[in-house]
Design an enzyme around this catalytic site. Structure first.
Site: not given
Ligand code: ARG
Length: 457
Positions: A23, A156, A277, A283, A290
């Site tokens: 992550s 409306h 445009s 335009k 938007e």
């Molecule tokens: N990268 C993990 C998360 O965002 C951190 C916690 C990980 N904990 C574990 N027991 N693997 O949730």
């Protein structure tokens, strides 16, 4: 890179699985919060005699140097690291040696990530509140300039009753003031420290969770360690508040888009917030509005992602919870971008008051006032309503409007009509006489302006 948890394993993690599991490419956003949390944790460990003061100093200095280097760009995130927590810890050990390995005493990544995300969301929410304040200031500026600019009010999407442009804008201001209080409420509930919950059940060390909580600006600690690591209610609450803000911005965008069409021409957006445009030379498109309307969809979707991630996971921590971050980060980035362009788009918008006024002159928007005129002279409202309905039908048939229908014709509908009716149904009178609290009359509009000005002080 060898995993910190490699001890139990005979084989390394498969490359594809490793990437899937990692992550770091999104949770690196929380590096400041992660490092700050670790510094306070180390200070607590030393205070409680769990690690030595020397070790604490080394850890603190090491963490500070990592923070400085990440801030300056001298240090890059290692995208092979599993997550931000592992990255910081291994970088620390690289810098200060084995002492770095003491930092993770009486802590788990489960409570670490829970504290990081709360700190991160607290910071981001404060920034978002600041951006909403800027938007409120932009709305106020326009409202102050248009306290007596008359436009048709709609129901409306049919012309209904005359209002002032200020009154219309201030309706949005009220929404955004509520949005701020909604965010503040959510932060109040979120602002409890889960650090020290550890993996799920607490720890055998004599920790002081209250100290860490206080040091990190929390109002207290989470009282159940299982809840401490499993709770993401605050994400749901904040994302719901974000979705509500986007809904308000989207409704406002829709009106700005309508108002800048040739059919309305109530406003002209500044060149710096419109686009042309590639084929039609005439335009001038309201792309910013938007896009805000369009991006509302993803912020709604992110809320649903979060709710769905949480719905089936048993207590306590499960890896599913790593999926809390990308969706909430995306909502925050989107919301901030939208607010940053929306506020100046509103303050630079040119309001075409003559066009608003002439739109208000069509469509019998003073018919309610004509009925009130009869009612005030003694006719029951329901009868007056019917009477005026017939007059409107007659006008449409004859190509007249209420202002141009002769008194003699009025008399055919009721003897109560006198010459003063014309004054009574002028658009200016209609607005001026809306004296009820919260109405479009000047006193009420000024009170609203005062309320919002006080609110953003
Ligand atoms: N990268 C993990 C998360 O965002 C951190 C916690 C990980 N904990 C574990 N027991 N693997 O949730």
């Amino acid at each position: 890179m060898e995993k910190m948890w490699a001890g139990r394993f005979q084989k390394a993690l498969d490359k594809e699985a490793d990437d899937f599991n990692s992550s770091i490419h999104f949770d690196c956003k929380m590096y400041k919060q992660d490092i700050t949390g670790s510094m306070k944790h180390a200070a607590m460990l030393a205070m409680q005699g769990i690690i030595g003061d020397d070790d604490c100093d080394k850890i603190t200095d090491g963490l500070q140097s990592i923070l400085d280097d990440l801030n300056s760009g001298a240090l890059q995130f290692d995208m092979d690291a599993e997550d931000i927590h592992m990255f910081v810890e291994s970088e620390l050990t690289k810098r200060i040696g084995d002492v770095g390995k003491k930092l993770h005493t009486a802590r788990s990544r489960n409570d670490q990530v829970a504290v990081d995300i709360r700190l991160f969301l607290r910071d981001e929410t404060a920034e978002i509140i600041g951006l909403i304040r800027n938007l409120l200031a932009a709305i106020l500026e326009q409202a102050k300039a248009h306290k007596t600019s008359i436009m048709p009010g709609y129901t409306h999407l049919q012309r209904a009753q005359p209002i002032t442009f200020a009154h219309h804008l201030l309706a949005y201001a009220m929404m955004f003031t509520r949005d701020i209080t909604r965010l503040e409420d959510a932060v109040k509930r979120m602002n409890y420290s889960p650090l020290g919950s550890c993996a799920l059940s607490g720890t055998t060390y004599n920790t002081d969770r209250y100290f860490v909580a206080e040091q990190l600006g929390f109002d207290g600690i989470t009282l159940n360690s299982i809840d401490g690591v499993s709770d993401r209610d605050f994400c749901v609450e904040l994302m719901s508040a974000f979705a509500t803000i986007m809904m308000h911005l989207s409704r406002f965008s829709e009106e700005v888009i309508l108002w800048s069409s040739w059919e309305f021409k109530f406003v002209e957006l500044d060149d710096s917030y419109t686009t042309g445009s590639s084929i039609m030379p005439q335009k001038k498109n309201p792309d910013m509005a938007e896009l805000v309307r369009g991006k509302t969809g993803r912020v709604y979707g992110n809320l649903f992602t979060m709710l769905t991630v949480l719905k089936g996971i048993p207590l306590a921590y499960n890896k599913d919870m790593q999926e809390d971050k990308e969706c909430i980060f995306d909502s925050i980035d989107t919301l901030k971008q939208c607010l940053k362009v929306f506020a100046p788009m509103i303050s630079t918008m040119n309001v075409l008051t003559d066009n608003m006024y002439s739109a208000a002159q069509k469509g019998f928007i003073n018919a309610t006032d004509l009925a009130d005129y009869l009612t005030k002279k003694g006719m029951p409202f329901r009868s007056a309503y019917k009477n005026v309905g017939q007059i409107v039908a007659y006008c449409i048939d004859k190509g007249l409007v209420l202002e141009t229908m002769p008194l003699a014709d009025y008399k055919k509908y009721s003897e109560l009509f006198e010459d003063d009716l014309y004054e009574e149904i002028s658009l200016e009178t209609c607005v001026k006489k809306r004296i009820s609290a919260g109405g479009t009359g000047l006193d009420s509009v000024e009170k609203q302006i005062e309320y919002v000005s006080e609110f953003i002080k």
